[in-house]
Design a protein around this motif. Structure first.
Motif, PDB file in Angstrom:
ATOM      1  N   ARG A   1       6.490 -18.708   8.266  1.00  0.00           N
ATOM      2  CA  ARG A   1       5.856 -18.290   9.524  1.00  0.00           C
ATOM      3  C   ARG A   1       5.200 -16.923   9.402  1.00  0.00           C
ATOM      4  N   LEU A   2       5.891 -16.001   8.742  1.00  0.00           N
ATOM      5  CA  LEU A   2       5.292 -14.673   8.568  1.00  0.00           C
ATOM      6  C   LEU A   2       4.034 -14.740   7.715  1.00  0.00           C
ATOM      7  N   PHE A   3       4.046 -15.549   6.667  1.00  0.00           N
ATOM      8  CA  PHE A   3       2.854 -15.663   5.828  1.00  0.00           C
ATOM      9  C   PHE A   3       1.686 -16.241   6.631  1.00  0.00           C
ATOM     10  N   VAL A   4       1.930 -17.343   7.319  1.00  0.00           N
ATOM     11  CA  VAL A   4       0.866 -17.976   8.097  1.00  0.00           C
ATOM     12  C   VAL A   4       0.350 -17.008   9.168  1.00  0.00           C
ATOM     13  N   GLY A   5       1.247 -16.349   9.854  1.00  0.00           N
ATOM     14  CA  GLY A   5       0.828 -15.369  10.855  1.00  0.00           C
ATOM     15  C   GLY A   5       0.008 -14.242  10.250  1.00  0.00           C
ATOM     16  N   SER A   6       0.423 -13.761   9.093  1.00  0.00           N
ATOM     17  CA  SER A   6      -0.305 -12.662   8.447  1.00  0.00           C
ATOM     18  C   SER A   6      -1.711 -13.086   8.063  1.00  0.00           C
ATOM     19  N   ARG A   7      -1.892 -14.337   7.637  1.00  0.00           N
ATOM     20  CA  ARG A   7      -3.227 -14.808   7.248  1.00  0.00           C
ATOM     21  C   ARG A   7      -4.132 -14.969   8.466  1.00  0.00           C
ATOM     22  N   PHE A   8      -3.578 -15.432   9.591  1.00  0.00           N
ATOM     23  CA  PHE A   8      -4.403 -15.545  10.796  1.00  0.00           C
ATOM     24  C   PHE A   8      -4.786 -14.159  11.319  1.00  0.00           C
ATOM     25  N   VAL A   9      -3.831 -13.243  11.317  1.00  0.00           N
ATOM     26  CA  VAL A   9      -4.144 -11.869  11.742  1.00  0.00           C
ATOM     27  C   VAL A   9      -5.186 -11.274  10.806  1.00  0.00           C
ATOM     28  N   HIS A  10      -5.013 -11.450   9.512  1.00  0.00           N
ATOM     29  CA  HIS A  10      -5.957 -10.923   8.526  1.00  0.00           C
ATOM     30  C   HIS A  10      -7.370 -11.439   8.802  1.00  0.00           C
ATOM     31  N   THR A  11      -7.499 -12.727   9.093  1.00  0.00           N
ATOM     32  CA  THR A  11      -8.820 -13.315   9.343  1.00  0.00           C
ATOM     33  C   THR A  11      -9.453 -12.732  10.602  1.00  0.00           C
ATOM     34  N   VAL A  12      -8.708 -12.680  11.675  1.00  0.00           N
ATOM     35  CA  VAL A  12      -9.252 -12.134  12.928  1.00  0.00           C
ATOM     36  C   VAL A  12      -9.678 -10.685  12.736  1.00  0.00           C
ATOM     37  N   VAL A  13      -8.824  -9.905  12.109  1.00  0.00           N
ATOM     38  CA  VAL A  13      -9.112  -8.489  11.904  1.00  0.00           C
ATOM     39  C   VAL A  13     -10.327  -8.312  10.987  1.00  0.00           C
ATOM     40  N   TYR A  14     -10.410  -9.131   9.947  1.00  0.00           N
ATOM     41  CA  TYR A  14     -11.516  -9.023   8.984  1.00  0.00           C
ATOM     42  C   TYR A  14     -12.840  -9.420   9.626  1.00  0.00           C
ATOM     43  N   VAL A  15     -12.879 -10.581  10.267  1.00  0.00           N
ATOM     44  CA  VAL A  15     -14.127 -11.086  10.843  1.00  0.00           C
ATOM     45  C   VAL A  15     -14.604 -10.200  11.995  1.00  0.00           C
ATOM     46  N   MET A  16     -13.666  -9.669  12.782  1.00  0.00           N
ATOM     47  CA  MET A  16     -14.050  -8.823  13.914  1.00  0.00           C
ATOM     48  C   MET A  16     -14.236  -7.359  13.519  1.00  0.00           C
ATOM     49  N   ALA A  17     -14.017  -7.046  12.242  1.00  0.00           N
ATOM     50  CA  ALA A  17     -14.187  -5.688  11.717  1.00  0.00           C
ATOM     51  C   ALA A  17     -13.344  -4.662  12.486  1.00  0.00           C
ATOM     52  N   LEU A  18     -12.093  -5.021  12.766  1.00  0.00           N
ATOM     53  CA  LEU A  18     -11.189  -4.096  13.445  1.00  0.00           C
ATOM     54  C   LEU A  18     -10.772  -2.995  12.464  1.00  0.00           C
ATOM     55  N   PRO A  19     -10.423  -1.833  12.974  1.00  0.00           N
ATOM     56  CA  PRO A  19     -10.138  -0.697  12.079  1.00  0.00           C
ATOM     57  C   PRO A  19      -8.881  -0.887  11.231  1.00  0.00           C
ATOM     58  N   GLN A  20      -8.915  -0.249  10.080  1.00  0.00           N
ATOM     59  CA  GLN A  20      -7.741  -0.216   9.208  1.00  0.00           C
ATOM     60  C   GLN A  20      -6.690   0.646   9.896  1.00  0.00           C
ATOM     61  N   PRO A  21      -5.431   0.479   9.643  1.00  0.00           N
ATOM     62  CA  PRO A  21      -4.848  -0.283   8.543  1.00  0.00           C
ATOM     63  C   PRO A  21      -4.484  -1.718   8.905  1.00  0.00           C
ATOM     64  N   SER A  22      -5.033  -2.253   9.997  1.00  0.00           N
ATOM     65  CA  SER A  22      -4.620  -3.590  10.454  1.00  0.00           C
ATOM     66  C   SER A  22      -4.844  -4.666   9.391  1.00  0.00           C
ATOM     67  N   ARG A  23      -6.006  -4.662   8.767  1.00  0.00           N
ATOM     68  CA  ARG A  23      -6.266  -5.676   7.743  1.00  0.00           C
ATOM     69  C   ARG A  23      -5.371  -5.463   6.534  1.00  0.00           C
ATOM     70  N   GLY A  24      -5.241  -4.229   6.099  1.00  0.00           N
ATOM     71  CA  GLY A  24      -4.398  -3.915   4.953  1.00  0.00           C
ATOM     72  C   GLY A  24      -2.945  -4.285   5.177  1.00  0.00           C
ATOM     73  N   LEU A  25      -2.434  -4.002   6.359  1.00  0.00           N
ATOM     74  CA  LEU A  25      -1.034  -4.326   6.663  1.00  0.00           C
ATOM     75  C   LEU A  25      -0.796  -5.833   6.693  1.00  0.00           C
ATOM     76  N   SER A  26      -1.743  -6.578   7.259  1.00  0.00           N
ATOM     77  CA  SER A  26      -1.571  -8.036   7.287  1.00  0.00           C
ATOM     78  C   SER A  26      -1.650  -8.611   5.875  1.00  0.00           C
ATOM     79  N   TRP A  27      -2.507  -8.066   5.039  1.00  0.00           N
ATOM     80  CA  TRP A  27      -2.599  -8.517   3.645  1.00  0.00           C
ATOM     81  C   TRP A  27      -1.310  -8.192   2.892  1.00  0.00           C
ATOM     82  N   ILE A  28      -0.817  -6.973   3.079  1.00  0.00           N
ATOM     83  CA  ILE A  28       0.419  -6.554   2.398  1.00  0.00           C
ATOM     84  C   ILE A  28       1.581  -7.448   2.810  1.00  0.00           C
ATOM     85  N   LEU A  29       1.684  -7.763   4.095  1.00  0.00           N
ATOM     86  CA  LEU A  29       2.772  -8.633   4.556  1.00  0.00           C
ATOM     87  C   LEU A  29       2.727  -9.980   3.829  1.00  0.00           C
TER      88      LEU A  29
END
Length: 152
Positions: A105-133
Motif C-alpha cells: 500500500r505504501l509503495f502504490v500510494g507513493s507512486r500515485f503521489v509521485h505522479t501527481v506531484v511530478y505532472v503538476m510540478a508541485l514544489p520539492q521535496p514532495s516528489r523526492g520524498l514520494s520517490w524515496i518512500l
C-alpha cells in the motif's frame, strides 16, 4: 506453486502490482494527450493536424509539459518494474499479511503521489520524498528476501 498463489499475501501483491502496472501503462496515453493538446510531437508523421509543411515542422518540438509527463513515465519504469520483481520474490518468503500489505500500500500510494506531484510540478521535496518512500519499500522487501534465503 498452487499453494503460493492461494495465499492472501500473493493475492494482495497481485492486486497492488496490477494497480501500479496499470497506472504505469496509462502514462503512455497521458503523454500522447499532452503531445496532442500542446501540438508538440517527436516525429514528423505524427503532425497530421498541421495543414501546411511549415505548420507541421513547427510541431516537431520539445514541450516542457510533454517532457514532464514523459520523464514521470520513465521514472515509473525505473521503479515499478523492480517493485514487481522484488515483490513477487518477497511473497515467496512468507511475510505476515499486515506487513506485506503495509509494503504494498505504501509503495502504490507513493507512486500515485509521485505522479501527481511530478505532472503538476508541485514544489520539492514532495516528489523526492514520494520517490524515496517507494525506494525504501522496495529495499525493505529485498532485505527480507536476502535475510530469509541468503545462500551466499
Amino acid at each position: 506453486m498452487a499453494h503460493i498463489t492461494d495465499t492472501e499475501v500473493f493475492q494482495a501483491f497481485s492486486t497492488y502490482a496490477t494497480i501500479v502496472i496499470l497506472k504505469m501503462m496509462l502514462m503512455g496515453p497521458l503523454t500522447g494527450y499532452f503531445r496532442v493538446t500542446r501540438k508538440a510531437f517527436a516525429n514528423f508523421e505524427d503532425t497530421h493536424m498541421g495543414k501546411t509543411i511549415e505548420e507541421k515542422k513547427r510541431m516537431i518540438r520539445v514541450n516542457e509539459d510533454v517532457e514532464r509527463v514523459r520523464r514521470c513515465h520513465q521514472n515509473d519504469l525505473e521503479n515499478i518494474i523492480p517493485f514487481v520483481v522484488i515483490g513477487l520474490l518477497y511473497t515467496l518468503t512468507g511475510p505476515d499479511l499486515s506487513t506485506a500489505l503495509l509494503h504494498f500500500r505504501l509503495f502504490v500510494g507513493s507512486r500515485f503521489v509521485h505522479t501527481v506531484v511530478y505532472v503538476m510540478a508541485l514544489p520539492q521535496p514532495s516528489r523526492g520524498l514520494s520517490w524515496i518512500l517507494g525506494m525504501v519499500i522496495t529495499f525493505s522487501m529485498a532485505y527480507r528476501i536476502l535475510t530469509t534465503v541468503l545462500l551466499l
